[in-house]
Write an enzyme that holds these catalytic residues in place. Sequence first.
Site, PDB file in Angstrom:
ATOM      1  N   GLY A 165     -68.772  -6.692   4.912  1.00  0.00           N
ATOM      2  CA  GLY A 165     -68.783  -5.440   4.221  1.00  0.00           C
ATOM      3  C   GLY A 165     -69.970  -4.488   4.469  1.00  0.00           C
ATOM      4  O   GLY A 165     -70.941  -4.825   5.462  1.00  0.00           O
ATOM      5  N   THR A 200     -61.899  -5.818   1.281  1.00  0.00           N
ATOM      6  CA  THR A 200     -62.795  -4.326   1.356  1.00  0.00           C
ATOM      7  C   THR A 200     -63.536  -4.076   2.571  1.00  0.00           C
ATOM      8  O   THR A 200     -64.238  -2.921   2.785  1.00  0.00           O
ATOM      9  CB  THR A 200     -63.516  -3.867  -0.015  1.00  0.00           C
ATOM     10  OG1 THR A 200     -64.464  -4.993   0.105  1.00  0.00           O
ATOM     11  CG2 THR A 200     -62.710  -3.957  -1.103  1.00  0.00           C
ATOM     12  N   GLY A 201     -63.803  -4.992   3.350  1.00  0.00           N
ATOM     13  CA  GLY A 201     -64.559  -4.877   4.413  1.00  0.00           C
ATOM     14  C   GLY A 201     -63.903  -4.940   5.724  1.00  0.00           C
ATOM     15  O   GLY A 201     -62.652  -4.804   5.933  1.00  0.00           O
ATOM     16  N   LYS A 214     -69.490 -10.503 -12.686  1.00  0.00           N
ATOM     17  CA  LYS A 214     -70.936 -10.771 -12.157  1.00  0.00           C
ATOM     18  C   LYS A 214     -71.895 -11.181 -13.372  1.00  0.00           C
ATOM     19  O   LYS A 214     -72.692 -12.524 -12.970  1.00  0.00           O
ATOM     20  CB  LYS A 214     -71.520  -9.430 -11.720  1.00  0.00           C
ATOM     21  CG  LYS A 214     -71.035  -8.581 -10.554  1.00  0.00           C
ATOM     22  CD  LYS A 214     -71.265  -9.621  -9.309  1.00  0.00           C
ATOM     23  CE  LYS A 214     -70.906  -8.945  -7.963  1.00  0.00           C
ATOM     24  NZ  LYS A 214     -71.380  -9.379  -6.862  1.00  0.00           N
ATOM     25  N   ASP A 220     -65.683 -13.693   5.603  1.00  0.00           N
ATOM     26  CA  ASP A 220     -64.897 -12.583   5.088  1.00  0.00           C
ATOM     27  C   ASP A 220     -63.347 -12.538   4.899  1.00  0.00           C
ATOM     28  O   ASP A 220     -62.882 -13.204   5.890  1.00  0.00           O
ATOM     29  CB  ASP A 220     -65.365 -11.172   5.569  1.00  0.00           C
ATOM     30  CG  ASP A 220     -65.683 -10.002   4.534  1.00  0.00           C
ATOM     31  OD1 ASP A 220     -64.362  -9.667   4.145  1.00  0.00           O
ATOM     32  OD2 ASP A 220     -66.509  -9.655   4.350  1.00  0.00           O
ATOM     33  N   LYS A 266     -61.437 -12.636  -9.645  1.00  0.00           N
ATOM     34  CA  LYS A 266     -61.340 -13.976  -9.275  1.00  0.00           C
ATOM     35  C   LYS A 266     -62.768 -14.373  -8.156  1.00  0.00           C
ATOM     36  O   LYS A 266     -63.326 -15.503  -7.999  1.00  0.00           O
ATOM     37  CB  LYS A 266     -60.244 -14.256  -8.317  1.00  0.00           C
ATOM     38  CG  LYS A 266     -58.860 -14.552  -9.216  1.00  0.00           C
ATOM     39  CD  LYS A 266     -57.834 -15.049  -8.383  1.00  0.00           C
ATOM     40  CE  LYS A 266     -56.650 -15.079  -8.929  1.00  0.00           C
ATOM     41  NZ  LYS A 266     -55.296 -15.020  -8.384  1.00  0.00           N
ATOM     42  N   TYR A 320     -65.566  -6.008 -12.885  1.00  0.00           N
ATOM     43  CA  TYR A 320     -66.590  -6.285 -12.093  1.00  0.00           C
ATOM     44  C   TYR A 320     -67.962  -6.740 -12.888  1.00  0.00           C
ATOM     45  O   TYR A 320     -68.251  -7.829 -12.487  1.00  0.00           O
ATOM     46  CB  TYR A 320     -66.775  -5.045 -11.382  1.00  0.00           C
ATOM     47  CG  TYR A 320     -67.940  -4.831 -10.540  1.00  0.00           C
ATOM     48  CD1 TYR A 320     -68.030  -5.887  -9.255  1.00  0.00           C
ATOM     49  CD2 TYR A 320     -69.219  -4.177 -10.623  1.00  0.00           C
ATOM     50  CE1 TYR A 320     -68.952  -5.685  -8.500  1.00  0.00           C
ATOM     51  CE2 TYR A 320     -70.285  -4.029  -9.636  1.00  0.00           C
ATOM     52  CZ  TYR A 320     -70.087  -4.864  -8.571  1.00  0.00           C
ATOM     53  OH  TYR A 320     -71.167  -4.932  -7.734  1.00  0.00           O
ATOM     54  N   ARG A 364     -67.699   6.240  -3.872  1.00  0.00           N
ATOM     55  CA  ARG A 364     -69.315   6.330  -4.365  1.00  0.00           C
ATOM     56  C   ARG A 364     -69.693   7.766  -4.035  1.00  0.00           C
ATOM     57  O   ARG A 364     -69.382   8.272  -2.971  1.00  0.00           O
ATOM     58  CB  ARG A 364     -70.093   4.953  -3.836  1.00  0.00           C
ATOM     59  CG  ARG A 364     -69.841   3.795  -4.790  1.00  0.00           C
ATOM     60  CD  ARG A 364     -70.423   2.664  -4.249  1.00  0.00           C
ATOM     61  NE  ARG A 364     -69.888   2.089  -3.350  1.00  0.00           N
ATOM     62  CZ  ARG A 364     -70.167   0.911  -2.725  1.00  0.00           C
ATOM     63  NH1 ARG A 364     -71.336   0.183  -3.385  1.00  0.00           N
ATOM     64  NH2 ARG A 364     -69.653   0.318  -1.545  1.00  0.00           N
TER      65      ARG A 364
HETATM   66  P1  NAD Z   1     -68.178  -4.380   0.424  1.00  0.00           P
HETATM   67  O1  NAD Z   1     -66.875  -4.037  -0.287  1.00  0.00           O
HETATM   68  O2  NAD Z   1     -68.635  -3.363   1.575  1.00  0.00           O
HETATM   69  O3  NAD Z   1     -68.317  -5.777   0.814  1.00  0.00           O
HETATM   70  C1  NAD Z   1     -67.988  -6.782  -0.060  1.00  0.00           C
HETATM   71  C2  NAD Z   1     -67.104  -7.831   1.141  1.00  0.00           C
HETATM   72  O4  NAD Z   1     -66.664  -8.896   0.331  1.00  0.00           O
HETATM   73  C3  NAD Z   1     -66.176  -7.169   2.034  1.00  0.00           C
HETATM   74  O5  NAD Z   1     -66.289  -7.308   3.357  1.00  0.00           O
HETATM   75  C4  NAD Z   1     -64.963  -7.923   1.164  1.00  0.00           C
HETATM   76  O6  NAD Z   1     -63.924  -7.955   2.208  1.00  0.00           O
HETATM   77  C5  NAD Z   1     -65.549  -9.249   0.976  1.00  0.00           C
HETATM   78  N1  NAD Z   1     -64.528 -10.018   0.105  1.00  0.00           N
HETATM   79  C6  NAD Z   1     -64.186  -9.500  -1.149  1.00  0.00           C
HETATM   80  N2  NAD Z   1     -63.317 -10.492  -1.691  1.00  0.00           N
HETATM   81  C7  NAD Z   1     -63.584 -11.642  -0.686  1.00  0.00           C
HETATM   82  C8  NAD Z   1     -62.956 -13.030  -0.989  1.00  0.00           C
HETATM   83  N3  NAD Z   1     -62.311 -13.190  -1.905  1.00  0.00           N
HETATM   84  N4  NAD Z   1     -63.179 -13.927   0.209  1.00  0.00           N
HETATM   85  C9  NAD Z   1     -64.055 -13.356   1.271  1.00  0.00           C
HETATM   86  N5  NAD Z   1     -64.730 -12.194   1.174  1.00  0.00           N
HETATM   87  C10 NAD Z   1     -64.342 -11.307   0.192  1.00  0.00           C
HETATM   88  O7  NAD Z   1     -69.410  -4.222  -0.858  1.00  0.00           O
HETATM   89  P2  NAD Z   1     -70.881  -3.936  -0.659  1.00  0.00           P
HETATM   90  O8  NAD Z   1     -71.322  -2.741  -1.158  1.00  0.00           O
HETATM   91  O9  NAD Z   1     -71.342  -4.442   0.647  1.00  0.00           O
HETATM   92  O10 NAD Z   1     -71.427  -5.002  -1.687  1.00  0.00           O
HETATM   93  C11 NAD Z   1     -71.763  -6.538  -1.394  1.00  0.00           C
HETATM   94  C12 NAD Z   1     -72.467  -7.125  -2.414  1.00  0.00           C
HETATM   95  O11 NAD Z   1     -73.505  -6.759  -3.161  1.00  0.00           O
HETATM   96  C13 NAD Z   1     -71.156  -7.147  -3.642  1.00  0.00           C
HETATM   97  O12 NAD Z   1     -71.501  -8.638  -4.325  1.00  0.00           O
HETATM   98  C14 NAD Z   1     -71.563  -6.264  -4.617  1.00  0.00           C
HETATM   99  O13 NAD Z   1     -71.296  -6.660  -5.826  1.00  0.00           O
HETATM  100  C15 NAD Z   1     -73.368  -6.308  -4.513  1.00  0.00           C
HETATM  101  N6  NAD Z   1     -73.595  -5.006  -4.939  1.00  0.00           N
HETATM  102  C16 NAD Z   1     -73.447  -3.913  -4.092  1.00  0.00           C
HETATM  103  C17 NAD Z   1     -73.935  -2.762  -4.397  1.00  0.00           C
HETATM  104  C18 NAD Z   1     -74.008  -1.327  -3.662  1.00  0.00           C
HETATM  105  O14 NAD Z   1     -74.679  -0.497  -4.159  1.00  0.00           O
HETATM  106  N7  NAD Z   1     -73.470  -1.392  -2.496  1.00  0.00           N
HETATM  107  C19 NAD Z   1     -74.780  -2.594  -5.773  1.00  0.00           C
HETATM  108  C20 NAD Z   1     -74.820  -3.648  -6.568  1.00  0.00           C
HETATM  109  C21 NAD Z   1     -74.365  -5.023  -6.293  1.00  0.00           C
END
Ligand code: NAD
Length: 343
Positions: A35, A60-61, A174, A56, A116, A170, A211
């Site tokens: 991600g 979404t990555g 969390k 991963d 989940k 979400y 976003r």
């Molecule tokens: P992102 O969607 O780019 O990355 C999340 C990654 O998790 C993706 O690569 C996705 O494929 C993977 N993923 C989802 N479900 C999965 C599963 N069941 N098994 C394995 N992999 C799984 O999001 P991000 O912006 O990089 O966010 C990363 C973390 O930081 C998240 O936990 C998010 O809640 C937290 N966060 C991000 C932000 C932000 O502004 N980007 C803000 C607050 C919290």
Amino acid sequence: MQRLQAQQPRPKGPAAAAAPDAFARRTAVVTGAAGFIGSHLCERLLDLGANVIGIDNLLTGRLDNLSHLRSADGFRFQADDVTRPFTVAGPVDFVFHLASPASPLDYARHPLATLKVGAIGTLNALEMAEAKRARFLLASTSEVYGDPLVHPQPEQYWGNVNPIGPRSVYDEAKRYAEALTSCFHRTGGTRTRIVRIFNTYGPRMRADDGRAVPAFIQQALAGEPITVAGDGGQTRSLCFVADTVEGLLATTAAEYAGPVNIGNPHEITMLQLAEEIRTMTGSASAITFVPLPADDPKRRCPDITAARAHLDWEPTTHLRDGLRQTLDWAEKHFPAQTVAAGG
Ligand code: NAD
């Protein structure tokens, strides 16, 4: 837009320097590695001399985010869905649990998968950390504060969350993940850390993740109207991804379990952000207004007193510098046509 610059926190030197020695020759598992934030975290851990196992399921990555690391010494990718019990070969020192859809558009697309991964995925990641006697970091979110009634938000604030609204898949997942992590900390002897990440931006955000930063950049580059939600008066505080990653590392290395807010306390309105991006791109795009999404928070601003005190961390990247790096990346990677409106 001079004001945007003037209100940024003063750079402090390398933020906590991420306690570099803490990670050299150690093994870190990063869930959500493909991600946006996860891929930057993997890169930084490798820079610090760690061995990294990125996990991963590509919900979404994208593997593209890791393509430059896949041949790096010390990096291994493991395709796994963390909602099923998982493990990795060999000893592990740190588990960074980032797996979860993170943008409102993504968790609206994947509501059950979001619940989940926050619940079952966090339990599985904690059990793996416990079995390996590894230190565990939960990437929680400012969304646990919901539509906050207190500004800025300190960690002691319990939030104002709608448990049945569209964002609850979400927010509540969390909050449950924080409860689980705290339970393991109290009862299981697992050393845990919780970071509440506020809005983070930077290279590798997807153009279609909904976003504001990537959506506005995409629209400005395509010369299409920049769509701002509501009247654009709602605020966000935007933290550059390199600063966020330093915050995650500093939290993991420190003897402070948290939760700790990791974000940039400099607040800007969505209209200011749209105008700044339009100026920086030299775009002739008009700015238009669209309805606010349900439960959209009106203000979001971290109180980072705890991060400053316990981690010696604060963000050091000025908004314009971070936007410049994001724009440079987007110019090479975003499609020519706008794919989604944001705000
Ligand atoms: P992102 O969607 O780019 O990355 C999340 C990654 O998790 C993706 O690569 C996705 O494929 C993977 N993923 C989802 N479900 C999965 C599963 N069941 N098994 C394995 N992999 C799984 O999001 P991000 O912006 O990089 O966010 C990363 C973390 O930081 C998240 O936990 C998010 O809640 C937290 N966060 C991000 C932000 C932000 O502004 N980007 C803000 C607050 C919290």
